[in-house]
Design a protein around this motif. Structure first.
Motif, PDB file in Angstrom:
ATOM      1  N   ALA A  19       0.827  -1.211   0.000  1.00  0.00           N
ATOM      2  CA  ALA A  19       0.000   0.000   0.000  1.00  0.00           C
ATOM      3  C   ALA A  19       0.860   1.259   0.000  1.00  0.00           C
ATOM      4  CB  ALA A  19      -0.932  -0.003   1.214  1.00  0.00           C
ATOM      5  N   LEU A  20       1.963   1.217   0.724  1.00  0.00           N
ATOM      6  CA  LEU A  20       2.879   2.358   0.733  1.00  0.00           C
ATOM      7  C   LEU A  20       3.426   2.616  -0.667  1.00  0.00           C
ATOM      8  CD1 LEU A  20       4.517   4.539   2.182  1.00  0.00           C
ATOM      9  CD2 LEU A  20       6.227   2.785   2.721  1.00  0.00           C
ATOM     10  N   GLY A  21       3.746   1.536  -1.395  1.00  0.00           N
ATOM     11  CA  GLY A  21       4.212   1.707  -2.771  1.00  0.00           C
ATOM     12  C   GLY A  21       3.174   2.393  -3.636  1.00  0.00           C
ATOM     13  N   GLY A  22       1.892   2.031  -3.421  1.00  0.00           N
ATOM     14  CA  GLY A  22       0.821   2.690  -4.163  1.00  0.00           C
ATOM     15  C   GLY A  22       0.719   4.172  -3.824  1.00  0.00           C
ATOM     16  N   LEU A  23       0.841   4.500  -2.544  1.00  0.00           N
ATOM     17  CA  LEU A  23       0.788   5.903  -2.131  1.00  0.00           C
ATOM     18  C   LEU A  23       1.965   6.696  -2.701  1.00  0.00           C
ATOM     19  CD1 LEU A  23      -0.306   5.644   1.598  1.00  0.00           C
ATOM     20  CD2 LEU A  23      -1.613   6.631  -0.288  1.00  0.00           C
ATOM     21  N   LEU A  24       3.144   6.079  -2.690  1.00  0.00           N
ATOM     22  CA  LEU A  24       4.316   6.760  -3.240  1.00  0.00           C
ATOM     23  C   LEU A  24       4.133   7.066  -4.724  1.00  0.00           C
ATOM     24  CD1 LEU A  24       7.212   4.774  -1.500  1.00  0.00           C
ATOM     25  CD2 LEU A  24       6.383   7.057  -0.937  1.00  0.00           C
ATOM     26  N   ARG A  25       3.459   6.148  -5.430  1.00  0.00           N
ATOM     27  CA  ARG A  25       3.179   6.408  -6.847  1.00  0.00           C
ATOM     28  C   ARG A  25       2.178   7.555  -6.997  1.00  0.00           C
ATOM     29  NH1 ARG A  25       6.002   4.488 -10.076  1.00  0.00           N
ATOM     30  NH2 ARG A  25       5.215   2.780 -11.313  1.00  0.00           N
ATOM     31  N   ARG A  26       1.145   7.541  -6.175  1.00  0.00           N
ATOM     32  CA  ARG A  26       0.129   8.595  -6.265  1.00  0.00           C
ATOM     33  C   ARG A  26       0.714   9.970  -5.978  1.00  0.00           C
ATOM     34  NH1 ARG A  26      -5.291   7.064  -6.219  1.00  0.00           N
ATOM     35  NH2 ARG A  26      -5.599   9.289  -6.576  1.00  0.00           N
ATOM     36  N   PHE A  27       1.692  10.029  -5.032  1.00  0.00           N
ATOM     37  CA  PHE A  27       2.338  11.299  -4.703  1.00  0.00           C
ATOM     38  C   PHE A  27       3.503  11.609  -5.641  1.00  0.00           C
ATOM     39  CE2 PHE A  27       0.718  10.498  -0.228  1.00  0.00           C
ATOM     40  CZ  PHE A  27      -0.300  11.428  -0.336  1.00  0.00           C
ATOM     41  N   ASP A  28       3.758  10.678  -6.585  1.00  0.00           N
ATOM     42  CA  ASP A  28       4.836  10.848  -7.558  1.00  0.00           C
ATOM     43  C   ASP A  28       6.214  10.865  -6.911  1.00  0.00           C
ATOM     44  OD1 ASP A  28       5.312  10.873 -10.283  1.00  0.00           O
ATOM     45  OD2 ASP A  28       5.670  13.024 -10.330  1.00  0.00           O
ATOM     46  N   LEU A 218       7.377  -1.713  -5.427  1.00  0.00           N
ATOM     47  CA  LEU A 218       7.135  -1.708  -6.872  1.00  0.00           C
ATOM     48  C   LEU A 218       5.809  -2.388  -7.224  1.00  0.00           C
ATOM     49  CD1 LEU A 218      10.721  -2.469  -8.241  1.00  0.00           C
ATOM     50  CD2 LEU A 218       9.417  -0.354  -8.533  1.00  0.00           C
ATOM     51  N   ILE A 219       5.440  -3.433  -6.479  1.00  0.00           N
ATOM     52  CA  ILE A 219       4.153  -4.087  -6.712  1.00  0.00           C
ATOM     53  C   ILE A 219       3.017  -3.102  -6.442  1.00  0.00           C
ATOM     54  CG2 ILE A 219       2.563  -5.823  -5.789  1.00  0.00           C
ATOM     55  CD1 ILE A 219       4.952  -7.677  -5.449  1.00  0.00           C
ATOM     56  N   GLY A 220       3.114  -2.355  -5.340  1.00  0.00           N
ATOM     57  CA  GLY A 220       2.086  -1.369  -5.030  1.00  0.00           C
ATOM     58  C   GLY A 220       1.971  -0.310  -6.104  1.00  0.00           C
ATOM     59  N   ALA A 221       3.116   0.169  -6.587  1.00  0.00           N
ATOM     60  CA  ALA A 221       3.101   1.178  -7.655  1.00  0.00           C
ATOM     61  C   ALA A 221       2.505   0.609  -8.935  1.00  0.00           C
ATOM     62  CB  ALA A 221       4.524   1.683  -7.900  1.00  0.00           C
ATOM     63  N   THR A 222       2.864  -0.643  -9.253  1.00  0.00           N
ATOM     64  CA  THR A 222       2.340  -1.290 -10.461  1.00  0.00           C
ATOM     65  C   THR A 222       0.831  -1.452 -10.385  1.00  0.00           C
ATOM     66  OG1 THR A 222       4.413  -2.494 -10.777  1.00  0.00           O
ATOM     67  CG2 THR A 222       2.474  -3.376 -11.883  1.00  0.00           C
ATOM     68  N   MET A 223       0.316  -1.786  -9.207  1.00  0.00           N
ATOM     69  CA  MET A 223      -1.130  -1.958  -9.051  1.00  0.00           C
ATOM     70  C   MET A 223      -1.872  -0.640  -9.253  1.00  0.00           C
ATOM     71  SD  MET A 223      -1.674  -4.711  -5.990  1.00  0.00           S
ATOM     72  CE  MET A 223      -1.468  -6.462  -6.321  1.00  0.00           C
ATOM     73  N   VAL A 224      -1.310   0.458  -8.767  1.00  0.00           N
ATOM     74  CA  VAL A 224      -1.933   1.765  -8.990  1.00  0.00           C
ATOM     75  C   VAL A 224      -1.962   2.078 -10.482  1.00  0.00           C
ATOM     76  CG1 VAL A 224      -1.591   4.241  -8.672  1.00  0.00           C
ATOM     77  CG2 VAL A 224      -1.440   2.705  -6.711  1.00  0.00           C
ATOM     78  N   ASP A 225      -0.862   1.808 -11.180  1.00  0.00           N
ATOM     79  CA  ASP A 225      -0.824   2.036 -12.632  1.00  0.00           C
ATOM     80  C   ASP A 225      -1.848   1.165 -13.348  1.00  0.00           C
ATOM     81  OD1 ASP A 225       1.224   3.801 -12.206  1.00  0.00           O
ATOM     82  OD2 ASP A 225       2.822   2.438 -12.836  1.00  0.00           O
ATOM     83  N   ALA A 226      -1.922  -0.111 -12.933  1.00  0.00           N
ATOM     84  CA  ALA A 226      -2.841  -1.040 -13.584  1.00  0.00           C
ATOM     85  C   ALA A 226      -4.291  -0.621 -13.354  1.00  0.00           C
ATOM     86  CB  ALA A 226      -2.610  -2.459 -13.059  1.00  0.00           C
ATOM     87  N   LEU A 227      -4.583  -0.151 -12.149  1.00  0.00           N
ATOM     88  CA  LEU A 227      -5.947   0.295 -11.861  1.00  0.00           C
ATOM     89  C   LEU A 227      -6.303   1.516 -12.700  1.00  0.00           C
ATOM     90  CD1 LEU A 227      -8.489  -0.062 -10.181  1.00  0.00           C
ATOM     91  CD2 LEU A 227      -7.439   1.342  -8.388  1.00  0.00           C
ATOM     92  N   GLY A 228      -5.364   2.444 -12.842  1.00  0.00           N
ATOM     93  CA  GLY A 228      -5.605   3.624 -13.679  1.00  0.00           C
ATOM     94  C   GLY A 228      -5.828   3.242 -15.128  1.00  0.00           C
ATOM     95  N   LYS A 229      -5.055   2.288 -15.628  1.00  0.00           N
ATOM     96  CA  LYS A 229      -5.210   1.826 -17.001  1.00  0.00           C
ATOM     97  C   LYS A 229      -6.564   1.150 -17.196  1.00  0.00           C
ATOM     98  CE  LYS A 229      -3.664   0.738 -21.164  1.00  0.00           C
ATOM     99  NZ  LYS A 229      -3.524   1.761 -22.213  1.00  0.00           N
ATOM    100  N   LEU A 230      -6.966   0.353 -16.200  1.00  0.00           N
ATOM    101  CA  LEU A 230      -8.249  -0.335 -16.285  1.00  0.00           C
ATOM    102  C   LEU A 230      -9.401   0.661 -16.329  1.00  0.00           C
ATOM    103  CD1 LEU A 230      -9.760  -3.056 -16.222  1.00  0.00           C
ATOM    104  CD2 LEU A 230      -9.765  -2.881 -13.723  1.00  0.00           C
ATOM    105  N   ARG A 231      -9.327   1.704 -15.498  1.00  0.00           N
ATOM    106  CA  ARG A 231     -10.371   2.729 -15.499  1.00  0.00           C
ATOM    107  C   ARG A 231     -10.405   3.491 -16.821  1.00  0.00           C
ATOM    108  NH1 ARG A 231      -9.127   5.219  -9.481  1.00  0.00           N
ATOM    109  NH2 ARG A 231     -10.430   3.774  -8.284  1.00  0.00           N
ATOM    110  N   ALA A 232      -9.231   3.637 -17.435  1.00  0.00           N
ATOM    111  CA  ALA A 232      -9.152   4.439 -18.655  1.00  0.00           C
ATOM    112  C   ALA A 232      -9.769   3.748 -19.862  1.00  0.00           C
ATOM    113  CB  ALA A 232      -7.700   4.797 -18.949  1.00  0.00           C
ATOM    114  N   ASP A 233      -9.483   2.434 -20.013  1.00  0.00           N
ATOM    115  CA  ASP A 233      -9.968   1.809 -21.251  1.00  0.00           C
ATOM    116  C   ASP A 233     -10.832   0.567 -21.040  1.00  0.00           C
ATOM    117  OD1 ASP A 233      -6.589   0.690 -21.955  1.00  0.00           O
ATOM    118  OD2 ASP A 233      -8.096  -0.214 -20.660  1.00  0.00           O
TER     119      ASP A 233
END
Length: 334
Positions: A19-28, A218-233
């Motif tokens: 989850a921390l990895g996901g937050l770090l991605r969201r905060f860039d 990195l897994i957390g960051a990848t999941m955030v990216d994957a979720l954004g991609k899923l929402r997009a298309d």
């Protein structure tokens, strides 16, 4: 109750770092541009060092059955899991949101391949700790087992997701972790723990300790990216995403764990030790792996389907993982 709390605490710690990895991605703070270099460090440096630290001098690997049997078990369990999920995908098809052959093939691989590395590694160390200064017996066998899982993923998995023979994937089996397992076993047989210089073992230990935290981020960051991609298309997931997620959770977190627990209970009959039993129990509780998202993108599968499977099973496994770990340990007495 104490055992349950201990299991949940170990699982929560792992998912907390994700989850921390996901937050770090969201905060860039952990940018997508850094992913490639960090992943190379994890796969080519940190994980090989962790493998060397865990294998060399590990008394569990003095027994031949802990060297030849785990890769066979790893390959066989993934092969059977792919078959079970492929049968479900083609039998249910559109009823669970899988409306194309690519989506069905992707579901078979995504739901059939469990997270066999970065989630079970910290759990193995937390639940089956070694004596001070000694390598973890379960962790050493886990890495040997994963050679077979890797082989199944790069051959059967690539063949299934791409709709053709995956023998070209064999060359990808020769990667940092698999080479490190072979090299570490050679060092172990040669008694490397007795003659390797202290500064080498210290440096290897420090680098190996970086592997799991960095991989989980990195897994957390990848999941955030994957979720954004899923929402997009949306891809093939579309309006059937709920049914697809439910089917993935039933298969990956309900049906397939029974296979692993049954295997764990049968292992003593074929010479498997308690370490391999515990590896099977850890893998029984795992959600789907994240890497099939990458496989789907490169081999003609449906990335949205792989994303739904990975995200849904990862979230639900936060609840089911302690249950399967406790139930499995009670069943086999470990």
């Amino acid at each position: 109750m104490a055992q349950w709390l201990g299991l949940w605490s170990a699982v929560a710690a792992v998912f907390g770092v994700v989850a921390l990895g996901g937050l770090l991605r969201r905060f860039d703070w952990l940018t997508a541009a850094a992913d490639a270099s960090l992943l190379k460090l994890v796969v080519r440096v940190f994980v090989p060092c962790l493998i060397v630290r865990s294998v060399v001098g590990n008394p569990a690997l003095d027994r031949a059955e802990n060297v030849w049997l785990p890769p066979m078990v790893g390959f066989g369990t993934v092969a059977v899991s792919f078959a079970v999920c492929a049968a479900a995908a083609y039998a249910l098809g559109p009823r669970i949101g899988l409306r194309s052959p690519a989506a069905r093939r992707t579901f078979a691989v995504a739901a059939g391949l469990h997270n066999y590395g970065y989630l079970p590694i910290p759990l193995a160390e937390a639940l089956y700790p070694a004596a001070a200064g000694e390598p973890s017996a379960v962790l050493g066998v886990l890495f040997v087992n994963n050679v077979g899982v890797d082989l199944a993923m790069w051959t059967l998995g690539v063949a299934l997701i791409g709709g053709g023979l995956g023998l070209a994937g064999l060359r990808r089996v020769v990667n940092g972790p698999s080479v490190a397992v072979v090299a570490a076993l050679v060092l172990h047989v040669a008694g490397g723990d007795a003659w390797l210089p202290g500064f080498v073992t210290s440096a290897v230990g420090w680098l190996g300790a970086c592997a799991v935290p960095m991989a989980l981020l990195l897994i957390g960051a990848t999941m955030v990216d994957a979720l954004g991609k899923l929402r997009a298309d949306g891809g093939e997931a579309g309006p059937g995403v709920g049914r697809m997620a439910a089917a993935a959770c039933v298969a990956r977190l309900g049906v397939l764990p029974l296979l692993f627990v049954g295997l764990a209970s049968a292992l003593p009959a074929v010479g498997g030790g308690v370490e391999l039993q515990r590896v099977a129990l850890l893998h029984a509780a795992m959600p789907a792996a994240v890497f099939p998202i990458v496989l789907a993108r490169h081999y003609g599968g449906d990335p949205a389907t792989a994303t739904v499977v990975a995200l849904s099973t990862s979230v639900v496994s936060l609840l089911t993982m302690p249950l399967w770990l406790a139930a499995g340990a009670a069943w086999v007495g470990g």
